[in-house]
Design a protein around this motif. Structure first.
Motif, PDB file in Angstrom:
ATOM      1  N   VAL A 309       0.372  -1.088  -0.327  1.00  0.00           N
ATOM      2  CA  VAL A 309      -0.160  -0.156  -0.027  1.00  0.00           C
ATOM      3  C   VAL A 309       0.721   0.961  -0.197  1.00  0.00           C
ATOM      4  O   VAL A 309       1.558   1.564   0.726  1.00  0.00           O
ATOM      5  CB  VAL A 309      -0.760  -0.272   1.084  1.00  0.00           C
ATOM      6  N   VAL A 310       0.404   2.527  -0.914  1.00  0.00           N
ATOM      7  CA  VAL A 310       1.316   3.399  -1.079  1.00  0.00           C
ATOM      8  C   VAL A 310       1.144   4.148   0.489  1.00  0.00           C
ATOM      9  O   VAL A 310       2.678   4.619   1.011  1.00  0.00           O
ATOM     10  CB  VAL A 310       0.820   4.003  -1.845  1.00  0.00           C
ATOM     11  N   PHE A 311      -0.352   4.174   0.846  1.00  0.00           N
ATOM     12  CA  PHE A 311       0.026   4.993   2.112  1.00  0.00           C
ATOM     13  C   PHE A 311      -0.340   4.436   3.195  1.00  0.00           C
ATOM     14  O   PHE A 311      -1.826   4.274   3.282  1.00  0.00           O
ATOM     15  CB  PHE A 311      -0.880   6.044   1.968  1.00  0.00           C
ATOM     16  N   PRO A 312       0.305   3.463   3.487  1.00  0.00           N
ATOM     17  CA  PRO A 312       0.069   2.561   4.934  1.00  0.00           C
ATOM     18  C   PRO A 312      -0.443   2.701   5.936  1.00  0.00           C
ATOM     19  O   PRO A 312       0.068   3.722   6.062  1.00  0.00           O
ATOM     20  CB  PRO A 312       0.625   1.074   4.793  1.00  0.00           C
ATOM     21  N   GLY A 313      -1.222   1.559   7.002  1.00  0.00           N
ATOM     22  CA  GLY A 313      -1.670   2.325   8.196  1.00  0.00           C
ATOM     23  C   GLY A 313      -0.650   1.742   9.509  1.00  0.00           C
ATOM     24  O   GLY A 313       0.813   1.343   8.654  1.00  0.00           O
ATOM     25  N   ARG A 314      -0.563   1.728  10.353  1.00  0.00           N
ATOM     26  CA  ARG A 314      -0.258   1.309  10.998  1.00  0.00           C
ATOM     27  C   ARG A 314       1.314  -0.294  11.112  1.00  0.00           C
ATOM     28  O   ARG A 314       1.827  -0.571  11.552  1.00  0.00           O
ATOM     29  CB  ARG A 314       0.350   1.600  13.018  1.00  0.00           C
ATOM     30  N   SER A 315      -0.444  -1.342  10.902  1.00  0.00           N
ATOM     31  CA  SER A 315      -0.004  -2.611  10.356  1.00  0.00           C
ATOM     32  C   SER A 315       0.404  -2.876   9.619  1.00  0.00           C
ATOM     33  O   SER A 315      -0.084  -3.523   9.085  1.00  0.00           O
ATOM     34  CB  SER A 315      -2.162  -3.221  10.740  1.00  0.00           C
ATOM     35  N   GLY A 316       0.306  -1.791   8.436  1.00  0.00           N
ATOM     36  CA  GLY A 316       0.551  -1.867   6.813  1.00  0.00           C
ATOM     37  C   GLY A 316      -0.963  -2.221   6.133  1.00  0.00           C
ATOM     38  O   GLY A 316       0.078  -2.326   4.755  1.00  0.00           O
ATOM     39  N   ALA A 317      -1.685  -1.942   6.571  1.00  0.00           N
ATOM     40  CA  ALA A 317      -2.533  -2.537   6.357  1.00  0.00           C
ATOM     41  C   ALA A 317      -3.403  -0.800   5.360  1.00  0.00           C
ATOM     42  O   ALA A 317      -2.182  -0.029   6.014  1.00  0.00           O
ATOM     43  CB  ALA A 317      -3.854  -3.469   6.575  1.00  0.00           C
ATOM     44  N   LEU A 318      -4.316  -1.134   5.017  1.00  0.00           N
ATOM     45  CA  LEU A 318      -4.393   0.217   4.486  1.00  0.00           C
ATOM     46  C   LEU A 318      -5.712   1.640   5.692  1.00  0.00           C
ATOM     47  O   LEU A 318      -5.584   0.678   7.146  1.00  0.00           O
ATOM     48  CB  LEU A 318      -6.396   0.054   4.164  1.00  0.00           C
ATOM     49  N   LEU A 319      -5.308   3.105   5.157  1.00  0.00           N
ATOM     50  CA  LEU A 319      -5.267   3.621   6.465  1.00  0.00           C
ATOM     51  C   LEU A 319      -7.310   3.456   6.476  1.00  0.00           C
ATOM     52  O   LEU A 319      -8.052   2.762   6.082  1.00  0.00           O
ATOM     53  CB  LEU A 319      -4.993   4.957   5.889  1.00  0.00           C
ATOM     54  N   ASN A 320      -7.443   3.833   7.845  1.00  0.00           N
ATOM     55  CA  ASN A 320      -8.862   4.326   8.115  1.00  0.00           C
ATOM     56  C   ASN A 320      -9.384   5.262   7.459  1.00  0.00           C
ATOM     57  O   ASN A 320      -8.529   5.822   7.034  1.00  0.00           O
ATOM     58  CB  ASN A 320      -8.835   3.934   9.527  1.00  0.00           C
ATOM     59  N   ASN A 321     -10.790   4.729   7.449  1.00  0.00           N
ATOM     60  CA  ASN A 321     -11.437   6.372   6.764  1.00  0.00           C
ATOM     61  C   ASN A 321     -11.487   7.457   7.051  1.00  0.00           C
ATOM     62  O   ASN A 321     -11.833   8.417   6.563  1.00  0.00           O
ATOM     63  CB  ASN A 321     -13.542   5.895   7.462  1.00  0.00           C
ATOM     64  N   GLY A 322     -11.421   7.891   8.253  1.00  0.00           N
ATOM     65  CA  GLY A 322     -11.190   9.041   8.468  1.00  0.00           C
ATOM     66  C   GLY A 322      -9.491   9.737   9.027  1.00  0.00           C
ATOM     67  O   GLY A 322      -8.796  10.358   9.365  1.00  0.00           O
ATOM     68  N   ALA A 323      -9.002   8.819   8.448  1.00  0.00           N
ATOM     69  CA  ALA A 323      -6.754   9.214   8.260  1.00  0.00           C
ATOM     70  C   ALA A 323      -7.183  10.640   8.243  1.00  0.00           C
ATOM     71  O   ALA A 323      -6.172  11.393   8.177  1.00  0.00           O
ATOM     72  CB  ALA A 323      -6.478   7.947   7.587  1.00  0.00           C
ATOM     73  N   LEU A 324      -7.450  10.377   6.536  1.00  0.00           N
ATOM     74  CA  LEU A 324      -6.651  12.249   5.816  1.00  0.00           C
ATOM     75  C   LEU A 324      -7.909  14.114   6.839  1.00  0.00           C
ATOM     76  O   LEU A 324      -7.751  14.191   7.106  1.00  0.00           O
ATOM     77  CB  LEU A 324      -7.082  11.349   4.562  1.00  0.00           C
ATOM     78  N   ARG A 325      -9.022  13.020   7.280  1.00  0.00           N
ATOM     79  CA  ARG A 325      -9.960  14.085   7.511  1.00  0.00           C
ATOM     80  C   ARG A 325      -9.422  14.473   9.462  1.00  0.00           C
ATOM     81  O   ARG A 325      -8.639  15.490   9.148  1.00  0.00           O
ATOM     82  CB  ARG A 325     -10.764  13.544   7.942  1.00  0.00           C
ATOM     83  N   ASN A 326      -8.288  12.879   9.793  1.00  0.00           N
ATOM     84  CA  ASN A 326      -7.580  14.027  10.958  1.00  0.00           C
ATOM     85  C   ASN A 326      -7.144  14.494  10.957  1.00  0.00           C
ATOM     86  O   ASN A 326      -6.775  15.324  11.531  1.00  0.00           O
ATOM     87  CB  ASN A 326      -7.319  12.346  11.451  1.00  0.00           C
ATOM     88  N   SER A 327      -6.008  14.403   9.652  1.00  0.00           N
ATOM     89  CA  SER A 327      -4.879  15.263   9.487  1.00  0.00           C
ATOM     90  C   SER A 327      -5.598  16.324   9.144  1.00  0.00           C
ATOM     91  O   SER A 327      -4.405  17.345   9.339  1.00  0.00           O
ATOM     92  CB  SER A 327      -4.523  14.465   8.214  1.00  0.00           C
ATOM     93  N   MET A 328      -6.277  16.706   8.684  1.00  0.00           N
ATOM     94  CA  MET A 328      -6.446  18.314   8.565  1.00  0.00           C
ATOM     95  C   MET A 328      -7.158  19.024   9.687  1.00  0.00           C
ATOM     96  O   MET A 328      -7.112  20.198   9.962  1.00  0.00           O
ATOM     97  CB  MET A 328      -8.310  17.716   7.829  1.00  0.00           C
ATOM     98  N   LEU A 329      -7.785  17.650  10.336  1.00  0.00           N
ATOM     99  CA  LEU A 329      -8.396  18.296  12.079  1.00  0.00           C
ATOM    100  C   LEU A 329      -7.365  18.719  12.879  1.00  0.00           C
ATOM    101  O   LEU A 329      -6.787  19.926  13.365  1.00  0.00           O
ATOM    102  CB  LEU A 329      -9.476  17.671  12.537  1.00  0.00           C
ATOM    103  N   ALA A 330      -6.043  18.087  12.459  1.00  0.00           N
ATOM    104  CA  ALA A 330      -4.453  18.103  13.562  1.00  0.00           C
ATOM    105  C   ALA A 330      -4.354  19.828  12.602  1.00  0.00           C
ATOM    106  O   ALA A 330      -3.034  20.197  13.832  1.00  0.00           O
ATOM    107  CB  ALA A 330      -3.840  16.862  13.101  1.00  0.00           C
ATOM    108  N   GLN A 331      -4.399  20.031  11.981  1.00  0.00           N
ATOM    109  CA  GLN A 331      -3.807  21.125  10.880  1.00  0.00           C
ATOM    110  C   GLN A 331      -4.224  22.204  11.561  1.00  0.00           C
ATOM    111  O   GLN A 331      -4.194  23.545  10.902  1.00  0.00           O
ATOM    112  CB  GLN A 331      -3.188  20.897   9.637  1.00  0.00           C
ATOM    113  N   GLY A 332      -5.572  22.401  12.341  1.00  0.00           N
ATOM    114  CA  GLY A 332      -6.621  23.628  12.556  1.00  0.00           C
ATOM    115  C   GLY A 332      -7.521  24.112  11.336  1.00  0.00           C
ATOM    116  O   GLY A 332      -7.838  24.816  10.849  1.00  0.00           O
ATOM    117  N   TRP A 333      -7.821  22.704  10.618  1.00  0.00           N
ATOM    118  CA  TRP A 333      -8.487  22.995   9.019  1.00  0.00           C
ATOM    119  C   TRP A 333      -9.591  22.352   9.164  1.00  0.00           C
ATOM    120  O   TRP A 333     -10.317  22.104   7.566  1.00  0.00           O
ATOM    121  CB  TRP A 333      -7.600  22.588   8.167  1.00  0.00           C
TER     122      TRP A 333
END
Length: 420
Positions: A309-333
């Motif tokens: 996977v190009v952008f794997p989660g911690r286990s090497g599998a797919l990122l979860n559904n909210g991973a990209l959204r959480n990255s936006m939240l973490a940056q205040g967007w």
């Protein structure tokens, strides 16, 4: 013209009463009334039961009018004449009138049974997620009101009553419920379980309050996307942040980026080939990769481990559904959405790149912008124009790297190689 009248049918005493053309009213000792058709078939006289007598008055909106005449078991005088006339014509055509009468007698399912039948057939062309969502929608919103009704009598009024509780509060849900109800009814119509066509949305809407204007996905104004990318890429490196940056650079949906694998990336042609199963439209697509997108891939390759996977989660599998959204939240967007970045790209292309046809941006977004005929004549996928647009978009949104010191190399520079 028949001999009997409605008054005669009501007042008839025990015995057989002829209406003409082989149609009889039968009244037994208990004053029970029924219709019988006497007919000659293959040289033999046969008495065919048509059904019991209906002495009531039918309203114009009575659901029984939707039931085919050969299937009706309770008949007025006029209906008995119609049914008898049909069976006589079938006999003259050489058909067995009893077999033709009984051919129409099919067990019509209730709506809840029809949902199972439609789901079993239609889900063969769906993803597992869509199939589960379809069933969940029906269980939550449609089956409580329509479930016990026979599918051949469900009409506009019944569907209106089903949609009313969510029509104004949850308009997107109401739209989905209506679409899926009609999928079930259309399946029943196609398989002969329902004689009427599906109810029309414009008719149902007339009995419902006006909905508020639909809300679009909140987006980062395109002139602020460079600041967004600066905040995003200036933080701690993670698969979620890199995936979000890649989504912005390629104007792709979150699910497409999360499901990207290295075998979809062609480094020689700098193309990301998106297979049909990750696409909303279920049609394969491709995206020319800008140099900035390739830089993101180099950085992702460092974090990949052994995952395909190009952008794997911690286990090497797919990122979860909210991973990209959480990255936006973490940056205040958090006031914007990941999907809204596609709108940011589209606004930028319209305002800043007017020389490039709008169709090019729509192709990048994997929108269907051409009719079937137009697609048949347009054999090119406009790769060169799409690459020009993607490079210009990357140049607009990406922070400019600091110039490395003399003799030093820029971070993540050099050729990208992938161990597949």
């Amino acid at each position: 013209m028949g001999k009997l009248t409605v008054f005669h049918v009501r007042a008839a005493k025990n015995g057989r009463h002829c209406d003409g053309d082989g149609l009889y009213l039968m009244v037994n000792g208990n004053r029970a009334r029924s219709w019988v058709l006497r007919i000659q078939h293959q040289g033999r006289r046969r008495d065919i039961g048509l059904g019991s007598v209906d002495l009531g008055r039918r309203r114009q909106d009575d659901p029984v009018h939707a039931v085919e005449i050969l299937r009706r078991k309770v008949l007025t005088l006029a209906e008995a004449r119609d049914k008898a006339a049909i069976l006589r014509r079938l006999t003259l055509a050489g058909l067995d009138p009893v077999a033709e009468r009984d051919r129409e007698v099919r067990r019509i399912p209730t709506f809840v049974q029809a949902v199972d039948l439609a789901h079993a057939e239609l889900s063969r062309g769906w993803t597992a997620k869509h199939a589960a969502d379809f069933k969940s929608t029906m269980l939550s919103y449609a089956i409580p009101t329509l479930g016990s009704h026979s599918v051949d009598i469900i009409d506009h009024a019944m569907i209106r009553a089903t949609l009313a509780p969510v029509w104004t509060d949850k308009p997107s849900t109401a739209k989905k419920v209506f679409t899926r109800i009609n999928q079930v009814l259309a399946y029943c119509h196609a398989t002969g379980l329902r004689t009427q066509d599906v109810p029309q949305k414009q008719v149902v809407r007339r009995g419902l309050a006006r909905q508020s204007q639909s809300q679009h996905h909140p987006a980062v104004p395109f002139r602020q996307v460079p600041l967004f990318m600066h905040d995003l890429l200036g933080g701690t490196e993670s698969s979620g942040r890199l995936a979000l940056a890649f989504a912005a650079l390629t104007a792709s949906r979150s699910g497409e980026v999360r499901q990207a694998t290295w075998d979809q990336i062609d480094l020689d042609t700098k193309i990301w080939s998106k297979p049909a199963h990750i696409m909303k439209s279920r049609r394969a697509s491709s995206i020319p990769l800008s140099e900035a997108a390739l830089v993101i891939l180099r950085r992702a390759a460092v974090l990949r481990g052994k995952s395909h996977v190009v952008f794997p989660g911690r286990s090497g599998a797919l990122l979860n559904n909210g991973a990209l959204r959480n990255s936006m939240l973490a940056q205040g967007w958090g006031h914007a959405t990941v999907h809204g970045l596609r709108s940011s790209f589209r606004d930028w292309a319209a305002e800043e790149m007017p020389a490039i046809p709008a169709m090019v941006a729509e192709l990048i977004l994997s929108h269907s912008v051409l009719s079937q005929t137009e697609r048949a004549y347009l054999r090119s996928d406009l790769t060169a124009m799409r690459r020009t647009l993607m490079e210009a978009w990357a140049a607009f949104i990406m922070p400019q790297p600091e110039k490395p010191a003399s003799g030093a190399s820029a971070p993540c520079s050099g050729p990208l190689t992938i161990d597949r």
